[in-house]
Design a protein around this motif. Structure first.
Motif, PDB file in Angstrom:
ATOM      1  N   TYR A  70       0.845  -1.195   0.000  1.00 35.23           N
ATOM      2  CA  TYR A  70       0.000   0.000   0.000  1.00 35.23           C
ATOM      3  C   TYR A  70       0.875   1.238   0.000  1.00 35.23           C
ATOM      4  O   TYR A  70       1.958   1.246   0.589  1.00 35.23           O
ATOM      5  N   GLU A  71       0.400   2.278  -0.638  1.00 32.00           N
ATOM      6  CA  GLU A  71       1.018   3.593  -0.542  1.00 32.00           C
ATOM      7  C   GLU A  71       0.420   4.304   0.663  1.00 32.00           C
ATOM      8  O   GLU A  71      -0.711   4.030   1.063  1.00 32.00           O
ATOM      9  N   HIS A  97       5.101  14.312  -1.165  1.00 34.86           N
ATOM     10  CA  HIS A  97       5.128  12.850  -1.008  1.00 34.86           C
ATOM     11  C   HIS A  97       6.455  12.291  -1.510  1.00 34.86           C
ATOM     12  O   HIS A  97       6.986  12.748  -2.532  1.00 34.86           O
ATOM     13  N   PRO A  98       7.043  11.324  -0.813  1.00 39.94           N
ATOM     14  CA  PRO A  98       8.382  10.836  -1.181  1.00 39.94           C
ATOM     15  C   PRO A  98       8.435  10.045  -2.490  1.00 39.94           C
ATOM     16  O   PRO A  98       9.519   9.839  -3.025  1.00 39.94           O
ATOM     17  N   SER A  99       7.293   9.592  -3.013  1.00 39.49           N
ATOM     18  CA  SER A  99       7.295   8.765  -4.219  1.00 39.49           C
ATOM     19  C   SER A  99       7.062   9.626  -5.470  1.00 39.49           C
ATOM     20  O   SER A  99       5.982  10.213  -5.623  1.00 39.49           O
ATOM     21  N   PRO A 100       8.032   9.718  -6.393  1.00 38.78           N
ATOM     22  CA  PRO A 100       7.830  10.490  -7.632  1.00 38.78           C
ATOM     23  C   PRO A 100       6.634  10.008  -8.453  1.00 38.78           C
ATOM     24  O   PRO A 100       5.871  10.852  -8.945  1.00 38.78           O
ATOM     25  N   PRO A 101       6.424   8.683  -8.641  1.00 42.37           N
ATOM     26  CA  PRO A 101       5.236   8.256  -9.399  1.00 42.37           C
ATOM     27  C   PRO A 101       3.932   8.719  -8.748  1.00 42.37           C
ATOM     28  O   PRO A 101       2.984   9.099  -9.450  1.00 42.37           O
ATOM     29  N   PHE A 102       3.886   8.687  -7.407  1.00 41.78           N
ATOM     30  CA  PHE A 102       2.669   9.133  -6.731  1.00 41.78           C
ATOM     31  C   PHE A 102       2.479  10.638  -6.920  1.00 41.78           C
ATOM     32  O   PHE A 102       1.359  11.094  -7.172  1.00 41.78           O
ATOM     33  N   ARG A 103       3.547  11.407  -6.819  1.00 39.76           N
ATOM     34  CA  ARG A 103       3.440  12.851  -7.021  1.00 39.76           C
ATOM     35  C   ARG A 103       2.951  13.164  -8.433  1.00 39.76           C
ATOM     36  O   ARG A 103       2.145  14.074  -8.639  1.00 39.76           O
ATOM     37  N   SER A 104       3.450  12.405  -9.399  1.00 47.84           N
ATOM     38  CA  SER A 104       3.029  12.618 -10.787  1.00 47.84           C
ATOM     39  C   SER A 104       1.539  12.304 -10.960  1.00 47.84           C
ATOM     40  O   SER A 104       0.809  13.067 -11.601  1.00 47.84           O
ATOM     41  N   ALA A 105       1.105  11.174 -10.378  1.00 52.02           N
ATOM     42  CA  ALA A 105      -0.315  10.810 -10.467  1.00 52.02           C
ATOM     43  C   ALA A 105      -1.180  11.846  -9.759  1.00 52.02           C
ATOM     44  O   ALA A 105      -2.269  12.205 -10.240  1.00 52.02           O
ATOM     45  N   MET A 151      -5.216   8.116  -7.144  1.00 51.51           N
ATOM     46  CA  MET A 151      -3.785   8.372  -7.250  1.00 51.51           C
ATOM     47  C   MET A 151      -2.925   7.146  -6.988  1.00 51.51           C
ATOM     48  O   MET A 151      -1.713   7.186  -7.178  1.00 51.51           O
ATOM     49  N   ALA A 152      -3.523   6.063  -6.501  1.00 51.36           N
ATOM     50  CA  ALA A 152      -2.770   4.832  -6.226  1.00 51.36           C
ATOM     51  C   ALA A 152      -3.724   3.649  -6.263  1.00 51.36           C
ATOM     52  O   ALA A 152      -4.933   3.801  -6.036  1.00 51.36           O
ATOM     53  N   ASP A 153      -3.181   2.475  -6.562  1.00 53.94           N
ATOM     54  CA  ASP A 153      -4.019   1.271  -6.587  1.00 53.94           C
ATOM     55  C   ASP A 153      -4.542   0.950  -5.195  1.00 53.94           C
ATOM     56  O   ASP A 153      -5.688   0.518  -5.046  1.00 53.94           O
ATOM     57  N   ARG A 154      -3.702   1.135  -4.189  1.00 55.52           N
ATOM     58  CA  ARG A 154      -4.088   0.877  -2.786  1.00 55.52           C
ATOM     59  C   ARG A 154      -3.456   1.972  -1.942  1.00 55.52           C
ATOM     60  O   ARG A 154      -2.252   2.206  -2.031  1.00 55.52           O
ATOM     61  N   LEU A 155      -4.270   2.618  -1.107  1.00 55.15           N
ATOM     62  CA  LEU A 155      -3.805   3.817  -0.432  1.00 55.15           C
ATOM     63  C   LEU A 155      -4.293   3.877   1.010  1.00 55.15           C
ATOM     64  O   LEU A 155      -5.471   3.623   1.290  1.00 55.15           O
ATOM     65  N   VAL A 156      -3.362   4.194   1.929  1.00 52.07           N
ATOM     66  CA  VAL A 156      -3.714   4.524   3.308  1.00 52.07           C
ATOM     67  C   VAL A 156      -3.541   6.028   3.469  1.00 52.07           C
ATOM     68  O   VAL A 156      -2.461   6.565   3.207  1.00 52.07           O
TER      69      VAL A 156
END
Length: 387
Positions: A70-71, A97-105, A151-156
């Motif tokens: 999970y993200e 957010h520390p994840s570049p793919p998440f920031r892009s999404a 923004m993510a497949d699975r997110l907390v």
């Protein structure tokens, strides 16, 4: 030259400096992955924000085929005293957010919201006054939160300092509930609420009139074991060429009662003694006295707030003094009540829930204790019964 390895004035982000939270992080991660929202409450400075670091690591693991990674998005609500400020908190969490793919999404999804609502988030959150043509801030926040599951497949989603929403006008809990709890498109999202004041979390989540009533299981951050803390401290003293005697370590943990912040703080001050050879109990004592001197002004503010308040607050201050003097097992004693100027023998027991809500005391092993060991020691030194 080695740097002081102990950090006490902010949440820890280096996993190597976090002790005693791995098992609890796994427990909470698996609870969240099982689609159960979680609320973690506790007094200030006991490690709730630090806990989010090992939790993020645990959530990123694939525990089982039915518990994939999970993200995690942490939204710090410390300054969310209005709906526009809440929007700003969410935007800051996404952009940092520390994840570049998440920031892009996130950027792509927010651009969709901006086009649909004809707004610019940067302009909207920077403006203190809303133009007549601008949409209602509540609608903007709802659209912003509703976009998070995409923004993510699975997110907390972690709402840190959640109790701050108690002071936020505009019914933010209803907005959260509509966007993330009642929304059928948010099935990939679980919520984590953390807060410093148990009273507010209980009120927000256990009040049947609130939108988030009974929507999260409550968990309490566990205490760090003395043996775990001892091993952690010993390693970091040795690794930075400041060896410390075993008796000094035991003495340090006795003075701090293994309190997360105070233990790190006293270890930091002891490390700074910089004597030649092995650090001993005298060095720990010297560091402790320096910290007590530094804390006097802060503790005096607490004393002034309570002792100079109304009768209820004055009673709470006397009860704190009573606990510091070692009368936790005599709370219903008429003689003790009279000695401390309490109006009745039940006054001390009735004050405990109020002090607990203030984050000053806790019930441990069926005995009420002052949470901050430095405050307890300062009270003992100020006690009119000291002699």
């Amino acid at each position: 030259m080695a740097l002081n390895p102990f950090v006490w004035d902010r949440p820890l982000e280096d996993p190597a400096k976090i002790v005693g939270m791995d098992d609890f992080a796994r427990e909470v991660a698996l609870t969240l992955k099982a689609q159960t929202n979680v609320a973690i409450f506790g007094p200030r400075d006991t490690g709730k924000s630090t806990f989010l670091t090992p939790l993020r690591q645990e959530l990123a693991l694939e525990h089982e085929p039915d518990a994939p990674p999970y993200e995690m998005l942490r939204i710090n609500l410390k300054r969310a005293l209005s709906i526009p400020a809440f929007i700003s908190c969410v935007d800051d969490a996404l952009s940092s957010h520390p994840s570049p793919p998440f920031r892009s999404a996130a950027q792509k999804e927010l651009e969709v919201v901006e086009r649909q609502m004809e707004i610019d988030f940067k302009v909207f959150k920077a403006s203190h006054k809303r133009a007549r043509s601008a949409p209602d801030p509540a609608e903007v926040l709802h659209a912003q939160l509703k976009a998070l599951p995409r923004m993510a497949d699975r997110l907390v989603i972690c709402f840190d300092e959640f109790q701050r929403l108690n002071r936020c006008p505009g019914d933010p809990l209803a907005i959260i509930g509509s966007a993330l709890v009642d929304n059928t498109d948010a099935g990939n999202v679980c919520l984590l609420f953390t807060g410093s004041i148990r009273e507010y979390l209980e009120m927000l989540l256990n009040n049947s009139r609130e939108p988030l009533f009974n929507q999260a299981t409550k968990k309490k951050l566990p205490r760090i074991g003395r043996s775990e803390f001892r091993e952690f401290l010993s390693f970091h003293f040795e690794a930075t060429e400041h060896p410390i005697h075993e008796e000094a370590l035991d003495y340090l943990l006795t003075l701090t009662d293994a309190h997360p912040k105070r233990t790190q703080q006293l270890a930091w001050a002891t490390w700074n003694q910089r004597r030649r050879g092995e650090l001993g109990t005298d060095d720990v004592r010297a560091a402790f006295e320096e910290l007590m001197e530094d804390q006097q002004a802060d503790f005096a503010v607490v004393e002034s707030m309570l002792s100079n308040g109304d009768e209820t607050e004055a009673t709470e201050w006397r009860v704190l003094q009573l606990l510091a003097d070692g009368h936790a097992d005599n709370l219903s004693s008429g003689k003790v009540a009279e000695a401390y100027g309490l109006q009745s023998r039940t006054a001390a027991r009735r004050a405990m829930p109020r002090l607990e809500r203030r984050g000053l005391v806790e019930l441990r092993a069926r005995e009420w204790r002052i949470i901050d060991p430095f405050l307890a020691e300062w009270l003992r030194r100020q006690s009119p019964f000291r002699d």
